[in-house]
Design an enzyme around this catalytic site. Structure first.
Site, PDB file in Angstrom:
ATOM      1  N   ASP A 206      32.315  38.811  46.958  1.00  0.00           N
ATOM      2  CA  ASP A 206      31.281  39.320  46.047  1.00  0.00           C
ATOM      3  C   ASP A 206      30.733  40.640  46.575  1.00  0.00           C
ATOM      4  O   ASP A 206      30.483  40.768  47.783  1.00  0.00           O
ATOM      5  CB  ASP A 206      30.111  38.331  45.937  1.00  0.00           C
ATOM      6  N   LEU A 207      30.530  41.602  45.685  1.00  0.00           N
ATOM      7  CA  LEU A 207      29.831  42.830  46.057  1.00  0.00           C
ATOM      8  C   LEU A 207      28.335  42.551  46.052  1.00  0.00           C
ATOM      9  O   LEU A 207      27.779  42.120  45.043  1.00  0.00           O
ATOM     10  CB  LEU A 207      30.165  43.958  45.077  1.00  0.00           C
ATOM     11  N   ASP A 248      31.201  41.238  39.785  1.00  0.00           N
ATOM     12  CA  ASP A 248      31.302  41.786  41.145  1.00  0.00           C
ATOM     13  C   ASP A 248      32.162  40.897  42.045  1.00  0.00           C
ATOM     14  O   ASP A 248      32.096  40.995  43.265  1.00  0.00           O
ATOM     15  CB  ASP A 248      29.911  41.945  41.753  1.00  0.00           C
TER      16      ASP A 248
END
Length: 629
Positions: A206-207, A248
């Site tokens: 995940d960003l 994301d």
């Protein structure tokens, strides 16, 4: 081979299908090179093989190869596509790369195979050409020349067919990044072999800062951040396939032996690639990510289980500190299941009105007079059992539940304080716990006013308690600004469980508070020659000079109270004075106090030789109404 070349080029120019052109190519090669069997396979963006032409081989053979995922030990064709380089095997029966697939060629008398990847302009494999031999041997010079011509023809045909391929791939490709999408990811998981533990693994990533970039610089900058992260992750994890799963979130299907043997090292390569600042619509942004990982094993023997395990690991990584990597271990699943159960139970309790407040008095340690109360969250289960906050503190990891608990506690406490005021009972202050979620919501003051001001309860009698992790855990400027703004409105702020987290006395200069509550772990060790004695004395002395009130938590004995009074600590709370009690009992205590009989006697020294523990009350919570004293 010139006439073969001309025939295939004419077919391509006249719009023949890719399959037809490749079938003609394979038949022509086999006619030109007796004893050789030629095949051409395509490789989709998920890394799955699909036969285009198998010429003299049976349809059954073709079906056996369809949908097999490329990898480092997937025969000659799968390995060549995975490694992006030619792979020659002179003895199929004895080569480990053919171990799982050798029965197919051996059953039709094929003993050697030389495979050549066909790559697109960006370097990814789009096909594989293979020549099989009945003898255990390598290609001769004539056959090598034929292979070179065939590769050129395959390249022309595949590029000519690019428009058709794009249309077929569109459903499986993420338009923003060009990576395989969630559908391709699911297809890959459906096909990946699960018969050999340790043969593949999965990263889910995940960003962490996409939302901040979107909110601060706009969605074009956010899209640029996604594109940058996608290209960097795909580059460092090649030849393994990287997928964009949505928003994301990314996934990497790991088959490279080096990466599988060192998942931490593979994750570090990703972090290293991301840590370089990128230009996103004119703004310099450093991509930040959190990664969870899992590997096919005996406890996670299916693709679904590995995917779920990687998700669990990612969830745990985000809960324990974003920006790192966590590899799945069986206990994570149990912890996350417990957390999800807690979130579900508290959400249902909120809906059913089974959340309430108990109160613990804060007293002067010399006179035992009540000078305030702390509101502590309690949940009644469906069976009628009253649970302390320690039993459901994990539910506050969910932002919605944490915010809803705070608002419910505000309403309950405001009603109770209003009732005590109407009864003429003295109420110097009531303390309520708040969390990071509350301070970041931007709505905390509005919630306070709606609960207290609308009930005509002055805000200056409210103390907001935050623990050290909320106060300074991330050097959070948002929290610092919000606390200053709340104090400007007349609210008081108490730093709870002081000494157990990140804050130091120097932080009190830049982010001042009105009260410090010394953690019970120090009070329990007020013995001669114990360092806690010196630490507590130092806190009390410096806080007094800064004009900050000190409250000692967890007072159990008269000796502790006397020691604290001698050191200059005037206020305390703990089971030695009173356990947390329901509102009616708190009302009776306040009434006795108002009638001049409100001192709370401590038992004789030693009466609490070991700390009282009632339903886990002594476990320290973190966040909204999670105080568990």
């Amino acid at each position: 081979m010139l006439h073969v070349e001309n025939r295939i080029l004419r077919l391509v120019a006249n719009g023949a299908s890719l399959g037809e052109a490749m079938r003609e190519l394979c038949l022509a090669v086999e006619e030109e090179l007796p004893g050789v069997v030629c095949t051409v396979m395509s490789v989709d963006r998920a890394g799955l093989l699909h036969p285009l032409a198998v010429a003299s081989l049976s349809q059954k053979y073709a079906l056996a190869l369809d949908g097999v995922m490329i990898g480092p030990e997937v025969g000659s064709c799968g390995t060549a596509g995975y490694m992006r380089m030619p792979v020659g095997v002179t003895d199929i029966a004895g080569d480990p790369r053919w171990a799982k697939y050798k029965h197919h060629p051996l059953s039709v008398g094929l003993n050697a195979c030389w495979s050549y990847p066909i790559t697109a302009g960006y370097g990814d494999p789009i096909g594989v050409l293979a020549l099989y031999f009945r003898e255990c041997r390598a290609p001769n010079e004539k056959e090598k020349a034929a292979i070179a011509i065939c590769l050129d023809l395959c390249d022309v045909a595949l590029r000519r067919h690019e428009r058709v391929i794009d249309e077929e791939r569109r459903a499986n490709i993420d338009a923003l990044t060009g990576l395989p999408n969630r559908a391709a990811f699911n297809a890959a998981l459906d096909r990946v072999p699960c018969d050999k533990p340790g043969s593949w693994g999965l990263f889910v990533l995940d960003l962490d800062n996409l939302k901040i970039v979107n909110d601060t610089f706009g969605h074009l900058a956010g899209d640029a951040l996604i594109q940058t992260a996608a290209s960097r992750v795909a580059r460092v994890m090649a030849p393994d396939v990287t997928f964009r799963l949505g928003g994301d979130e990314f996934g990497v299907l790991i088959q490279a032996p080096a990466a599988l043997s060192d998942l931490d090292g593979a994750a570090e390569r990703i972090f290293g690639a991301l840590e370089v600042a990128a230009t996103c619509e004119g703004h310099m942004v450093v991509p930040r990510a959190t990664i969870g990982g899992a590997v096919l094993c005996e406890t996670e023997p299916t693709a679904v289980a590995v995917n779920e395990a990687a998700d669990f690991a990612l969830y745990h990584a985000k809960e324990t500190g974003r920006g790192g990597f966590v590899r799945y271990w069986p206990g994570i699943g149990t912890r996350i299941t417990r957390r999800r159960d807690a979130i579900r139970d508290v959400a249902l309790a909120l809906k059913d009105g089974r959340i309430d407040a108990h109160y613990q008095p804060v007293v002067r340690v010399d006179t035992r007079e009540i000078v305030g109360v702390e509101a502590l969250c309690r949940m009644t289960t469906v069976t009628g059992e009253i649970m302390p906050a320690a039993a459901f503190v994990e539910a506050t990891s969910d932002a919605h539940v944490a915010s809803a608990l705070t608002q419910r506690m505000f309403s309950i406490v405001a009603d109770d304080v209003r009732r005590w005021i109407d009864l003429g009972l003295q109420m110097p202050f009531v303390a309520v716990n708040i969390s990071t979620v509350d301070l970041h919501s931007g709505k905390l003051l509005a919630h306070l006013k709606r609960s207290f001001v609308e009930r005509n309860v002055p805000l200056d009698c409210v103390v907001l308690e935050v623990d050290e992790n909320v106060y300074m855990g991330q050097r959070d400027q948002v929290v610092a600004r919000e606390l200053k703004a709340l104090r400007a409105q007349g609210l008081r702020v108490a730093l709870d469980d002081f000494g157990t987290g990140y804050a130091s006395l120097t932080h009190l200069i830049t982010v001042p508070v009105d009260m410090i509550k010394i953690d019970r772990s120090f009070i329990a060790r007020l013995w001669p020659d114990d360092p806690s004695l010196v630490i507590v004395e130092g806190i009390i002395d410096i806080a007094r000079k800064l004009g900050i009130r000190v409250i000692a938590e967890g007072i159990e004995t008269d000796v502790q109270a006397s020691q604290l009074w001698v050191m200059g600590c005037q206020f305390g709370q703990g089971y030695g004075f009173s356990q947390p009690v329901p509102r009616d009992e708190m009302t009776r205590m306040l009434r006795r106090h108002a009638e001049g009989d409100g001192a709370l006697p401590l038992p004789e020294s030693g009466a609490f030789s070991s700390p009282i523990r009632a339903g886990g009350d002594r476990v320290r919570g973190t966040g909204t109404s999670a105080r568990t004293a």
